[in-house]
Write a protein that holds these residues in place. Structure first.
Motif, short mmCIF file in Angstrom:
data_model
loop_
_atom_site.label_atom_id
_atom_site.label_comp_id
_atom_site.label_asym_id
_atom_site.label_seq_id
_atom_site.Cartn_x
_atom_site.Cartn_y
_atom_site.Cartn_z
N TYR A 254 3.51 -0.73 1.20
CA TYR A 254 3.63 -1.76 2.02
C TYR A 254 3.75 -3.21 1.25
O TYR A 254 3.38 -3.47 0.31
N GLU A 255 4.25 -4.31 2.00
CA GLU A 255 4.19 -5.62 1.69
C GLU A 255 2.86 -6.12 2.10
O GLU A 255 2.81 -6.36 3.49
N PRO A 256 1.87 -6.67 1.20
CA PRO A 256 0.37 -7.01 1.86
C PRO A 256 0.58 -8.32 3.04
O PRO A 256 -0.24 -8.33 3.59
N GLU A 257 1.54 -9.07 2.76
CA GLU A 257 1.51 -10.35 3.40
C GLU A 257 1.82 -9.60 5.02
O GLU A 257 1.87 -10.44 5.86
N ALA A 258 2.55 -8.58 5.07
CA ALA A 258 2.80 -7.86 6.47
C ALA A 258 1.84 -7.19 7.06
O ALA A 258 2.13 -6.33 7.92
N ASP A 259 0.72 -7.06 6.25
CA ASP A 259 -0.29 -5.91 6.64
C ASP A 259 -1.65 -6.79 6.81
O ASP A 259 -1.74 -7.87 6.51
N ARG A 260 -2.55 -6.03 7.55
CA ARG A 260 -3.87 -6.77 7.70
C ARG A 260 -4.76 -7.13 6.48
O ARG A 260 -5.48 -7.83 6.59
N VAL A 261 -4.46 -6.37 5.37
CA VAL A 261 -5.16 -6.83 4.24
C VAL A 261 -4.92 -8.22 3.79
O VAL A 261 -5.72 -8.85 2.98
N VAL B 281 -2.74 -13.03 -1.23
CA VAL B 281 -1.50 -12.30 -1.82
C VAL B 281 -0.82 -12.99 -2.84
O VAL B 281 -0.60 -14.42 -2.50
N GLN B 282 -0.52 -12.39 -3.92
CA GLN B 282 0.23 -13.28 -4.94
C GLN B 282 1.75 -12.42 -4.94
O GLN B 282 2.07 -11.20 -4.61
N PRO B 283 2.56 -13.33 -5.45
CA PRO B 283 4.05 -12.63 -5.68
C PRO B 283 4.13 -11.60 -6.41
O PRO B 283 3.49 -11.15 -7.28
N GLY B 284 4.79 -10.44 -6.19
CA GLY B 284 4.91 -9.21 -6.85
C GLY B 284 3.90 -8.28 -6.43
O GLY B 284 3.87 -7.12 -7.06
N ASP B 285 2.95 -8.48 -5.52
CA ASP B 285 1.84 -7.56 -5.10
C ASP B 285 2.60 -6.51 -4.26
O ASP B 285 3.49 -6.83 -3.47
N ILE B 286 1.99 -5.32 -4.24
CA ILE B 286 2.30 -4.12 -3.32
C ILE B 286 1.27 -3.29 -2.95
O ILE B 286 0.45 -3.16 -3.89
N GLY B 287 1.10 -2.90 -1.79
CA GLY B 287 -0.10 -2.01 -1.26
C GLY B 287 0.09 -0.64 -1.31
O GLY B 287 1.56 -0.42 -1.07
N VAL B 288 -0.50 0.28 -1.66
CA VAL B 288 -0.14 1.67 -1.53
C VAL B 288 -1.64 2.24 -0.95
O VAL B 288 -2.60 1.81 -0.80
N HIS B 289 -0.88 3.46 -0.15
CA HIS B 289 -2.15 4.34 0.30
C HIS B 289 -1.56 5.53 0.02
O HIS B 289 -0.63 5.78 -0.02
N LEU B 290 -2.69 6.50 -0.17
CA LEU B 290 -2.46 7.89 -0.74
C LEU B 290 -3.46 8.73 -0.26
O LEU B 290 -4.54 8.63 -0.01
N LEU B 291 -2.60 9.90 0.65
CA LEU B 291 -3.55 10.95 1.13
C LEU B 291 -3.07 12.16 0.58
O LEU B 291 -1.91 12.68 0.53
N LEU B 292 -3.94 12.98 -0.31
CA LEU B 292 -3.55 14.04 -1.03
C LEU B 292 -3.80 15.26 -0.05
O LEU B 292 -4.63 15.17 0.94
N ARG C 22 1.79 -5.75 -9.20
CA ARG C 22 0.49 -5.58 -9.09
C ARG C 22 0.09 -4.56 -7.86
O ARG C 22 0.67 -4.97 -7.15
N ILE C 23 -0.46 -3.59 -8.09
CA ILE C 23 -0.89 -2.78 -6.88
C ILE C 23 -2.15 -3.36 -6.45
O ILE C 23 -3.18 -3.53 -7.04
N VAL C 24 -2.17 -3.10 -4.83
CA VAL C 24 -3.53 -3.30 -4.29
C VAL C 24 -3.89 -1.95 -3.56
O VAL C 24 -3.11 -1.46 -3.06
N VAL C 25 -5.13 -1.57 -3.49
CA VAL C 25 -5.73 -0.55 -2.80
C VAL C 25 -6.83 -0.81 -2.00
O VAL C 25 -7.41 -2.07 -2.50
N ASP C 26 -7.20 -0.14 -0.87
CA ASP C 26 -8.28 -0.87 -0.09
C ASP C 26 -8.95 0.75 0.47
O ASP C 26 -8.90 1.03 1.67
N PRO C 27 -9.37 1.59 -0.56
CA PRO C 27 -10.39 2.57 -0.12
C PRO C 27 -11.43 2.38 0.72
O PRO C 27 -11.88 1.20 0.69
N ASP C 28 -11.81 3.35 1.53
CA ASP C 28 -13.00 2.87 2.16
C ASP C 28 -14.35 2.62 1.45
O ASP C 28 -14.55 3.31 0.49
N VAL C 29 -15.30 1.65 1.87
CA VAL C 29 -15.95 1.17 0.97
C VAL C 29 -17.20 2.25 0.45
O VAL C 29 -18.05 2.28 -0.44
#
Length: 210
Positions: free
Chosen positions: A97-104, A110-121, A153-160
């Motif tokens: 996801y594009e971080p600027e379009a997300d609650r994060v 947010v910096q240019p070139g950032d991208i957010g990811v979520h992964l569920l195994l 750059r990748i940004v992730v936001d796992p549960d604390v």
């Protein structure tokens, strides 16, 4: 005469076009397929219905409702969902996801070139936990995002409280950012509860040094 050793049935995912395909020595072939909301709803529903996936906000949904969530996402330019397949078997749900379009975006600059990811195994199979398995799979996904999509750059936001996931990200080269509170999202198409998250970042030059 019946063949006592019939050939295995072909994977239903073989004919689908991948956005990324990579063969990893000693691991197998990883293919990243655009999620098909209708065809993939059954397998995704099983994964997101488990308590460990509560932060995805879809526990309690029916397969049809899960399909609706991803059909809506399919209309967005900012969020994308993928089914990750290893050697013909589905092993993960991957979202970018594009971080600027997300609650994060409310929680860090947010910096240019950032991208957010979520992964569920997917749940571990009969063989149980396999050391190094997640890291190998993640390496293919990072190659797709940072190299294939040409992001910085990748940004992730796992549960604390998900210490295992946080430790895994740090081991893979991520740098810990701040602990934040992601605000609740309550829309007709999707509901996400407030989430206490640990942000972490991975720069391309760290993952793939020249």
């Amino acid at each position: 005469m019946t063949d006592p050793h019939p050939a295995p049935a072909p994977s239903p995912y073989t004919a689908r076009t991948a956005v990324h395909e990579q063969e990893l020595d000693g691991f197998g072939t990883v293919r990243v397929l655009p999620l098909d909301p209708a065809a993939d709803a059954g397998v995704i529903h099983r994964w997101v219905s488990e308590e460990r996936a509560a932060f995805w906000g879809m526990t309690g949904l029916t397969p049809g409702q899960v399909a609706d969530v991803y059909a809506h996402m399919d209309t967005l330019d900012s969020h994308h969902a993928y089914l990750v397949v290893k050697d013909g078997a589905p092993v993960a749900l991957f979202q970018t996801y594009e971080p600027e379009a997300d609650r994060v975006s409310e929680c860090y600059p947010v910096q240019p070139g950032d991208i957010g990811v979520h992964l569920l195994l997917a749940p571990a199979g009969p063989e149980g936990v396999r050391p190094g398995w997640t890291a190998a799979l993640a390496s293919a996904l990072m190659a797709y995002v940072l190299v294939g999509l040409d992001r910085q750059r990748i940004v992730v936001d796992p549960d604390v409280d998900n210490e295992k996931a946080i430790a895994r990200f740090l081991k893979q080269g991520f740098t810990a950012g701040p602990a934040v509170v992601l605000p609740e999202v309550d829309l007709p198409e999707v509901y996400l509860p407030e989430k206490k998250a640990q942000l972490a970042f991975l720069r391309r030059e760290v993952a793939f040094p020249a």
